[in-house]
Design a protein around this motif. Structure first.
Motif, PDB file in Angstrom:
ATOM      1  N   VAL A 364      43.697   9.098  84.076  1.00 15.66           N
ATOM      2  CA  VAL A 364      44.350   8.639  83.022  1.00 15.66           C
ATOM      3  C   VAL A 364      43.117   9.036  81.934  1.00 15.66           C
ATOM      4  CG1 VAL A 364      44.949   6.619  81.792  1.00 15.66           C
ATOM      5  CG2 VAL A 364      45.487   6.722  84.030  1.00 15.66           C
ATOM      6  N   LEU A 365      43.626   9.635  80.542  1.00 16.43           N
ATOM      7  CA  LEU A 365      42.718   9.922  79.846  1.00 16.43           C
ATOM      8  C   LEU A 365      42.713   8.832  78.757  1.00 16.43           C
ATOM      9  CD1 LEU A 365      44.084  13.568  79.426  1.00 16.43           C
ATOM     10  CD2 LEU A 365      42.209  12.804  80.634  1.00 16.43           C
ATOM     11  N   ASP A 366      43.718   8.095  78.353  1.00 19.53           N
ATOM     12  CA  ASP A 366      43.737   7.196  77.219  1.00 19.53           C
ATOM     13  C   ASP A 366      44.846   6.208  77.437  1.00 19.53           C
ATOM     14  OD1 ASP A 366      42.850   6.164  74.823  1.00 19.53           O
ATOM     15  OD2 ASP A 366      43.216   7.653  73.413  1.00 19.53           O
ATOM     16  N   MET A 493      51.644   5.278  92.271  1.00 23.77           N
ATOM     17  CA  MET A 493      50.620   3.985  92.377  1.00 23.77           C
ATOM     18  C   MET A 493      49.319   4.556  92.124  1.00 23.77           C
ATOM     19  SD  MET A 493      50.545   3.357  96.601  1.00 23.77           S
ATOM     20  CE  MET A 493      49.187   2.128  96.315  1.00 23.77           C
ATOM     21  N   PRO A 494      48.494   3.810  91.895  1.00 21.65           N
ATOM     22  CA  PRO A 494      46.812   4.147  91.799  1.00 21.65           C
ATOM     23  C   PRO A 494      46.359   4.176  93.230  1.00 21.65           C
ATOM     24  CG  PRO A 494      47.248   1.965  91.308  1.00 21.65           C
ATOM     25  CD  PRO A 494      48.659   2.343  91.346  1.00 21.65           C
ATOM     26  N   ILE A 495      45.191   4.951  93.380  1.00 19.83           N
ATOM     27  CA  ILE A 495      44.467   5.327  94.645  1.00 19.83           C
ATOM     28  C   ILE A 495      43.575   4.632  94.895  1.00 19.83           C
ATOM     29  CG2 ILE A 495      45.833   7.570  95.117  1.00 19.83           C
ATOM     30  CD1 ILE A 495      42.955   8.574  94.432  1.00 19.83           C
ATOM     31  N   GLN A 496      42.966   3.645  93.883  1.00 16.71           N
ATOM     32  CA  GLN A 496      41.666   2.792  93.793  1.00 16.71           C
ATOM     33  C   GLN A 496      42.081   1.213  93.412  1.00 16.71           C
ATOM     34  OE1 GLN A 496      41.146   5.946  91.120  1.00 16.71           O
ATOM     35  NE2 GLN A 496      39.199   4.721  90.367  1.00 16.71           N
ATOM     36  N   ARG A 497      41.058   0.491  93.557  1.00 16.85           N
ATOM     37  CA  ARG A 497      40.967  -0.845  92.892  1.00 16.85           C
ATOM     38  C   ARG A 497      42.341  -1.695  93.205  1.00 16.85           C
ATOM     39  NH1 ARG A 497      40.292  -0.277  86.544  1.00 16.85           N
ATOM     40  NH2 ARG A 497      40.456  -2.368  86.702  1.00 16.85           N
ATOM     41  N   LEU A 498      42.758  -1.349  94.456  1.00 17.33           N
ATOM     42  CA  LEU A 498      43.739  -1.912  95.180  1.00 17.33           C
ATOM     43  C   LEU A 498      43.522  -3.392  95.824  1.00 17.33           C
ATOM     44  CD1 LEU A 498      45.763   0.945  96.660  1.00 17.33           C
ATOM     45  CD2 LEU A 498      46.379  -0.232  94.292  1.00 17.33           C
ATOM     46  N   ALA A 499      42.311  -3.926  95.578  1.00 13.40           N
ATOM     47  CA  ALA A 499      41.824  -5.058  95.799  1.00 13.40           C
ATOM     48  C   ALA A 499      41.723  -6.016  94.702  1.00 13.40           C
ATOM     49  CB  ALA A 499      40.350  -5.277  96.604  1.00 13.40           C
ATOM     50  N   HIS A 535      46.030  -1.118  86.411  1.00 13.87           N
ATOM     51  CA  HIS A 535      44.837  -2.052  86.045  1.00 13.87           C
ATOM     52  C   HIS A 535      44.485  -1.505  84.893  1.00 13.87           C
ATOM     53  CE1 HIS A 535      45.062  -1.475  90.539  1.00 13.87           C
ATOM     54  NE2 HIS A 535      44.496  -2.668  90.687  1.00 13.87           N
ATOM     55  N   GLU A 536      43.570  -2.221  84.114  1.00 12.35           N
ATOM     56  CA  GLU A 536      42.941  -2.057  82.938  1.00 12.35           C
ATOM     57  C   GLU A 536      42.075  -0.904  83.393  1.00 12.35           C
ATOM     58  OE1 GLU A 536      41.805  -4.806  79.605  1.00 12.35           O
ATOM     59  OE2 GLU A 536      42.433  -6.301  80.916  1.00 12.35           O
ATOM     60  N   VAL A 537      41.872   0.040  82.423  1.00 13.48           N
ATOM     61  CA  VAL A 537      41.257   1.343  82.617  1.00 13.48           C
ATOM     62  C   VAL A 537      39.699   0.933  82.124  1.00 13.48           C
ATOM     63  CG1 VAL A 537      40.872   3.842  81.981  1.00 13.48           C
ATOM     64  CG2 VAL A 537      43.142   2.804  82.471  1.00 13.48           C
ATOM     65  N   ASP A 538      38.869   1.336  83.193  1.00 13.22           N
ATOM     66  CA  ASP A 538      37.318   1.185  82.722  1.00 13.22           C
ATOM     67  C   ASP A 538      36.960   2.601  82.184  1.00 13.22           C
ATOM     68  OD1 ASP A 538      34.401   1.191  82.548  1.00 13.22           O
ATOM     69  OD2 ASP A 538      34.272   0.727  84.816  1.00 13.22           O
ATOM     70  N   PRO A 539      36.487   2.659  81.088  1.00 15.04           N
ATOM     71  CA  PRO A 539      36.101   4.211  80.527  1.00 15.04           C
ATOM     72  C   PRO A 539      35.024   4.662  81.080  1.00 15.04           C
ATOM     73  CG  PRO A 539      35.513   2.291  79.007  1.00 15.04           C
ATOM     74  CD  PRO A 539      36.347   1.619  80.125  1.00 15.04           C
ATOM     75  N   TYR A 543      40.312   6.748  86.612  1.00 17.08           N
ATOM     76  CA  TYR A 543      41.082   5.950  87.175  1.00 17.08           C
ATOM     77  C   TYR A 543      42.142   6.961  87.552  1.00 17.08           C
ATOM     78  CZ  TYR A 543      44.627   2.190  87.891  1.00 17.08           C
ATOM     79  OH  TYR A 543      45.542   1.407  88.097  1.00 17.08           O
ATOM     80  N   TYR A 544      42.501   7.149  88.842  1.00 14.55           N
ATOM     81  CA  TYR A 544      43.239   8.016  89.431  1.00 14.55           C
ATOM     82  C   TYR A 544      44.586   7.614  89.790  1.00 14.55           C
ATOM     83  CZ  TYR A 544      39.184  11.321  89.972  1.00 14.55           C
ATOM     84  OH  TYR A 544      38.403  12.268  89.821  1.00 14.55           O
TER      85      TYR A 544
END
Length: 645
Positions: A364-366, A493-499, A535-539, A543-544
């Motif tokens: 995600v870029l923005d 789906m996202p591949i991370q932060r799934l907890a 999820h909210e993106v951490d700059p 975030y994949y």
């Protein structure tokens, strides 16, 4: 002094990776190939060198690739999943044949049009060798590619599509060399050409005929069968072919009946109906004196993209085993009843074999947040008009009880404000404040209806409109053309932060300059969802997001819209517990895609150099700035067409 009352806090259950797996339906659509780990990452099940299965994190793969200099977007290929699909398909037919006492064999073929990439075809041929699994070609380039891969003389090479003399000669020469090639007639006038070329080469051709069924398909490709189908011969034309072969003394060459009901048939009853009609034709062709021996059912075996196990067009209401069992039972019973030898069964399953093996991963870029997401509404300008005041009053009096009335009033006052602006009675600032108040009201309404058990019909669109736009580093038209063209649903789906609980309702927007360049329909257990929870993106962190089951057709159909080319591609397998990256292919650079549309990189540099020199002569830039501009231009030509960090 009265005792102070301490409010009891409601305990909110922590979000777990299992909750994420359930939300995104991983267990429903993944066929066991993908899981969510305890650490909250998506993992793929791969086979290690000792034969054991291990879950390997996609997020760890992406970080490993980034360290090696491979940027997102990346298409990940997993050869283990190709092998698993070829094995499951063949073993399902072997089991069904054994259980039913069927007297023939199964000999599947892979239609390379589904994904013609060399490593895919080679892998399928390699792992399919034990099953005599063959290939199907529908054009001269595909035939040339397929003939070079064929090493098993028992495996079929089915030749479909329209055939010129060169195509026919190639196929006949391959037959002379011992390849099990069959030329399938798509139209009546192909027969004289094939017979003439075969006579010239002194060979008896292996022929088949593609029939046009009256039974239609279902799903997106239902028109591939039925009376209006553009492919195959109708019954009158089939009889004409039989009579021509009899007259030429070549009826013994007719060995295959082929039909195709369409890709991704979600309903097993449709499969059964088409097969019954085709089997009746096969039996009567045997009675006409043709030896036959092979019944080719074409494609159609569906995969469950959305995991619903229904007859929805992105799903299927049957398993591979049920598909095989139904085919074997129908053909076996009909042929036994009519005292016709059981034919060799052929399917041309492409999507079912290749879909799972490829995963597109991008970053995600923005983010653009949903309008009205701000906690506070803007203040009214001094001396503003009555319409703006009324709109703000609607915001202040909004409650759950008057939500419908306030929704109607907000739309009315918003429209009035726009009309007054059109006629010059409202300033741009006043209109801007009014729009902000309107969307703040919509945000308040969306928050309230989320807690309602029954939502009025005209309020449902409010929630759909309150979405964040996640601008992502991919091209829909290049990597997911079916999502745009036919609204194909893919698991996303996202591949991370799934907890962590995903809190944002989102739509994915690509980096093309096209309003259609977005994914705004997603799998859902109830219906097609119009937003994806993320999820909210951490700059400070990539975030994949992954799109699964893209191994069928997407690479072949993708185009270079906005001159965004092929992505980076990496094949991954396990060796001694560690992922090994092979067959790495760099995605198109800018010079590559420009060459596709007939630009020459050297000529472009020469023209830009002349432009820069003219700017120096005119005093617009310095010679050193000219040098920097040329370096940037050359770097741009050699750069990835996608966003580079």
């Amino acid at each position: 002094m009265p005792a102070r009352h301490t409010p009891v806090k409601r305990k909110v259950r922590n979000w777990t990776p299992s909750d994420s797996a359930d939300m995104y339906g991983v267990d429903d659509w993944s066929n066991g190939y993908f899981t969510v780990t305890r650490s909250g990452e998506v993992a793929v099940q791969l086979e290690d060198t000792d034969g054991s299965k291990k879950a390997v994190s996609l997020h760890a793969m992406m970080k490993g690739l980034a360290e090696r200099g491979t940027d997102a977007p990346v298409l990940l290929r997993f050869r283990d999943l190709l092998r698993a699909r070829v094995t499951e398909l063949n073993e399902s037919f072997i089991k069904a044949i054994k259980e039913a006492g069927y007297q023939g064999h199964y000999r599947g073929v892979y239609p390379i049009k589904v994904n013609q990439q060399r490593q895919i075809v080679e892998e399928i041929v390699s792992c399919g060798k034990k099953y005599h699994y063959g290939l199907e070609a529908g054009s001269k380039p595909e035939l040339i590619a397929a003939m070079a891969q064929m090493k098993d003389r028992e495996a079929f090479l089915m030749c479909n599509g329209y055939k010129d003399d060169e195509f026919i000669d190639l196929a006949l020469m391959g037959q002379c060399m011992g390849l099990n090639i069959h030329l399938i007639l798509e139209m009546p006038n192909e027969l004289p050409a094939i017979l003439a070329r075969a006579e010239k080469l002194g060979i008896e051709p292996n022929l088949g005929v593609r029939v046009r069924l009256s039974a239609k398909g279902s799903g997106h490709w239902s028109e591939s069968a039925g009376d209006k189908s553009v492919f195959g011969l109708n019954t009158a034309q089939v009889i004409e072919v039989v009579d021509r072969l009899k007259a030429a003394g070549k009826l013994h060459c007719l060995k295959v009946l082929h039909y195709h009901q369409g890709s991704q048939i979600p309903n097993i009853s449709v499969v059964r109906e088409g097969l019954t009609e085709a089997c009746r034709m096969y039996i009567d062709l045997v009675r006409e004196g043709a030896p036959m021996g092979t019944l080719d059912m074409g494609g159609g075996l569906a995969v469950d993209y959305d995991g619903s196990q229904t007859n929805f067009h992105s799903s299927c209401n049957y398993t591979v085993q049920e598909y095989a069992r139904d085919i074997v039972e129908i053909v076996g019973e009909m042929c036994t009843k009519n005292e016709v030898p059981h034919p060799t069964l052929v399917t041309e399953s492409g999507r079912a074999v290749s879909a799972y093996h490829a995963v597109l991963v991008f970053n995600v870029l923005d983010v653009t947040t949903a309008p009205g997401a701000d906690a506070t509404a803007p203040e009214l300008p001094k001396n503003c008009g009555e319409v703006l005041k009324a709109l703000d009053e609607t915001r202040r009096i909004l409650t759950r009880k008057n939500i419908q009335e306030c929704y109607n009033d907000a739309n009315y006052y918003r429209d009035q404000l726009r009309m007054q602006f059109f006629y010059g009675n409202v300033s741009l600032r006043e209109r801007g404040v009014g729009e902000a108040i309107y969307w703040h009201i919509m945000g308040m309404i969306a928050h309230r209806i989320a807690e309602m058990s029954e939502i009025p019909e005209d309020l449902k669109e409010v929630s759909d409109n309150m979405v964040d736009f996640y601008y992502s580093n991919f091209s829909l038209f290049q990597s997911l053309p079916d999502s745009w063209a036919i609204d194909q649903l893919f698991p996303v789906m996202p591949i991370q932060r799934l907890a962590e609980r995903p809190t944002q309702k989102t739509v994915l927007v690509d980096i093309t300059c096209d309003c259609d360049g977005k994914i705004d329909h997603f799998i859902d257990r109830e219906d097609v969802a119009k937003s994806l929870p993320l999820h909210e993106v951490d700059p400070d962190e990539n975030y994949y997001i992954a799109v699964f089951m893209v191994g069928a057709y997407q690479e072949t159909l993708g185009d270079i819209h906005n001159l965004l080319g092929d992505t980076n591609v990496v094949s991954v397998h396990l060796e001694n517990g560690r992922p090994v990256y092979t067959d790495e292919e760099e995605g198109d650079c800018v010079a590559d895609v420009l060459s596709y549309v007939k630009y020459d990189a050297k000529e472009l540099v020469s023209k830009f150099r002349a432009l820069a020199e003219q700017a120096v002569e005119e005093g617009l830039i310095t010679p050193s700035r000219r040098r920097a501009a040329l370096e940037a231009y050359r770097d741009g030509l050699n750069g990835y067409t996608y966003y580079e960090l």
